[in-house]
Design a protein around this motif. Structure first.
Motif, short mmCIF file in Angstrom:
data_model
loop_
_atom_site.label_atom_id
_atom_site.label_comp_id
_atom_site.label_asym_id
_atom_site.label_seq_id
_atom_site.Cartn_x
_atom_site.Cartn_y
_atom_site.Cartn_z
N ASN A 35 0.85 -1.19 0.00
CA ASN A 35 0.00 0.00 0.00
C ASN A 35 0.89 1.25 0.00
O ASN A 35 0.90 2.05 0.93
CB ASN A 35 -0.95 0.01 1.19
CG ASN A 35 -2.00 1.08 1.07
OD1 ASN A 35 -2.46 1.38 -0.03
ND2 ASN A 35 -2.36 1.68 2.19
N ASN A 36 1.65 1.38 -1.07
CA ASN A 36 2.65 2.44 -1.20
C ASN A 36 2.59 2.95 -2.64
O ASN A 36 2.82 2.20 -3.58
CB ASN A 36 4.02 1.85 -0.88
CG ASN A 36 5.15 2.84 -1.00
OD1 ASN A 36 5.17 3.70 -1.87
ND2 ASN A 36 6.13 2.69 -0.11
N ARG A 37 2.27 4.20 -2.80
CA ARG A 37 2.13 4.77 -4.14
C ARG A 37 3.41 4.60 -4.96
O ARG A 37 3.35 4.37 -6.17
CB ARG A 37 1.74 6.25 -4.07
CG ARG A 37 1.47 6.82 -5.45
CD ARG A 37 0.75 8.13 -5.44
NE ARG A 37 -0.57 8.09 -4.88
CZ ARG A 37 -1.65 7.66 -5.53
NH1 ARG A 37 -1.54 7.19 -6.75
NH2 ARG A 37 -2.83 7.67 -4.95
N ARG A 38 4.57 4.68 -4.35
CA ARG A 38 5.83 4.54 -5.10
C ARG A 38 5.98 3.14 -5.70
O ARG A 38 6.55 2.99 -6.77
CB ARG A 38 7.02 4.88 -4.21
CG ARG A 38 7.04 6.37 -3.83
CD ARG A 38 8.24 6.73 -3.04
NE ARG A 38 9.44 6.69 -3.87
CZ ARG A 38 10.67 6.75 -3.37
NH1 ARG A 38 10.86 6.85 -2.07
NH2 ARG A 38 11.72 6.72 -4.18
N GLU A 41 3.19 2.77 -8.59
CA GLU A 41 3.50 3.51 -9.82
C GLU A 41 4.43 2.76 -10.77
O GLU A 41 4.54 3.14 -11.93
CB GLU A 41 4.11 4.88 -9.46
CG GLU A 41 3.09 5.83 -8.86
CD GLU A 41 3.70 7.11 -8.33
OE1 GLU A 41 4.94 7.21 -8.23
OE2 GLU A 41 2.91 8.03 -8.02
N VAL A 42 5.08 1.70 -10.31
CA VAL A 42 5.98 0.95 -11.18
C VAL A 42 5.51 -0.49 -11.42
O VAL A 42 6.20 -1.26 -12.09
CB VAL A 42 7.43 0.95 -10.64
CG1 VAL A 42 7.99 2.36 -10.61
CG2 VAL A 42 7.52 0.30 -9.27
N MET A 43 4.34 -0.85 -10.89
CA MET A 43 3.82 -2.22 -11.03
C MET A 43 2.57 -2.21 -11.90
O MET A 43 1.68 -1.39 -11.69
CB MET A 43 3.48 -2.80 -9.66
CG MET A 43 4.65 -2.89 -8.70
SD MET A 43 5.87 -4.11 -9.19
CE MET A 43 4.92 -5.60 -9.11
N SER A 44 2.48 -3.15 -12.83
CA SER A 44 1.33 -3.17 -13.73
C SER A 44 0.12 -3.90 -13.17
O SER A 44 -0.99 -3.72 -13.65
CB SER A 44 1.72 -3.80 -15.08
OG SER A 44 2.05 -5.15 -14.91
N ARG A 45 0.31 -4.71 -12.13
CA ARG A 45 -0.81 -5.50 -11.61
C ARG A 45 -1.07 -5.28 -10.12
O ARG A 45 -1.68 -6.11 -9.47
CB ARG A 45 -0.57 -6.99 -11.86
CG ARG A 45 -0.44 -7.35 -13.32
CD ARG A 45 -0.41 -8.84 -13.54
NE ARG A 45 0.68 -9.48 -12.84
CZ ARG A 45 0.76 -10.79 -12.65
NH1 ARG A 45 -0.18 -11.59 -13.07
NH2 ARG A 45 1.79 -11.30 -12.01
N LEU A 46 -0.64 -4.18 -9.58
CA LEU A 46 -0.79 -3.94 -8.15
C LEU A 46 -1.80 -2.82 -7.94
O LEU A 46 -1.55 -1.69 -8.33
CB LEU A 46 0.56 -3.55 -7.55
CG LEU A 46 0.72 -3.68 -6.05
CD1 LEU A 46 0.71 -5.14 -5.63
CD2 LEU A 46 2.03 -3.06 -5.62
N PRO A 47 -2.95 -3.12 -7.33
CA PRO A 47 -3.94 -2.06 -7.11
C PRO A 47 -3.47 -1.06 -6.06
O PRO A 47 -2.58 -1.36 -5.26
CB PRO A 47 -5.18 -2.82 -6.62
CG PRO A 47 -4.66 -4.09 -6.07
CD PRO A 47 -3.40 -4.42 -6.81
#
Length: 175
Positions: A35-38, A41-47
Motif C-alpha cells: 500500500n505504497n504509491r511509489r 507507480e511501477v507495477m502493472s498488476r498492483l492495485p
C-alpha cells in the motif's frame, strides 16, 4: 509450462534470504508494504490503495494459479516483498518482483531475483523475460545485475502502466 513450474523448488535460500510461498500469515505485511504509491507507480498488476483484502486475494487466488510461481522474500523471517515467475504459453516465463520501500537499496531484490534465475536455469528453462519502466532505473539495474539484457522499448498495453514506456529485457541460458 506446468512441467517447468512443477520442477522449481518450493523454497529457495540465499545468504540473507529465504524465498517461500506466501501464506495468509503474510497478508498484513503484504498489505502494509504494497500500500505504497511509489510501488504502485511501477507495477502493472498492483492495485492502489492496497488492502488486506487484496493481499488475501493474491494469496488465495494468484499464488496457487497455474500461471504463477510466487515467493515471499523473507529476511530473518521478516516479510520484505514478492518475487516470482509468470508463465504464458508461447513465451518464456516472466520474472517479476516488488520489494517494500524500507528494504530498497540493500541488494535484497538482486539477491532474490538471482535465486529465482538460478532455480529456473537448473530446472531447464531456456530463457526468461522481464520488463521495467524506462524511468525505473533501479529495477532495470537489478535485472542487468542478474544477467538480463535490454531488448527494446515498447508501450505497456494493459494494467496500471498502460500507455507508459517500458524496457523489454531477456535472459538466455546457454545450452
Amino acid at each position: 509450462m506446468d512441467a517447468l513450474k512443477d520442477s522449481l523448488p518450493a523454497t529457495l535460500t540465499t545468504d540473507r534470504l529465504v524465498l517461500a510461498m506466501p501464506t495468509l500469515a503474510h497478508a498484513s505485511d503484504i498489505a502494509r508494504l504494497a500500500n505504497n504509491r511509489r510501488i504502485h507507480e511501477v507495477m502493472s498488476r498492483l492495485p492502489f490503495p492496497y488492502t488486506e483484502t487484496d493481499a488475501r486475494f493474491f494469496i488465495e487466488q494468484i499464488v496457487p494459479s497455474p500461471e504463477e510461481l510466487c515467493y515471499a522474500i523473507l529476511g530473518d523471517a521478516t516479510f520484505m516483498g514478492i518475487v516470482g515467475l509468470t508463465f504464458a504459453d508461447g513465451s518464456p516465463p516472466a520474472l517479476g518482483y516488488w520489494l517494500g520501500e524500507p528494504y530498497w537499496g540493500h541488494g535484497y531484490a538482486t539477491e532474490a531475483a538471482h535465486a529465482v534465475v538460478i532455480a529456473a536455469r537448473q530446472a531447464g528453462c531456456p530463457a526468461l523475460q522481464s520488463r521495467a519502466l524506462l524511468s525505473n532505473a533501479g529495477s532495470r539495474n537489478v535485472l542487468r545485475k542478474v544477467g538480463f539484457i535490454e531488448t527494446g522499448e515498447t508501450v505497456d498495453e494493459a494494467g496500471t502502466l498502460a500507455g507508459q514506456r517500458v524496457m523489454q529485457m531477456r535472459l538466455e541460458f546457454a545450452a
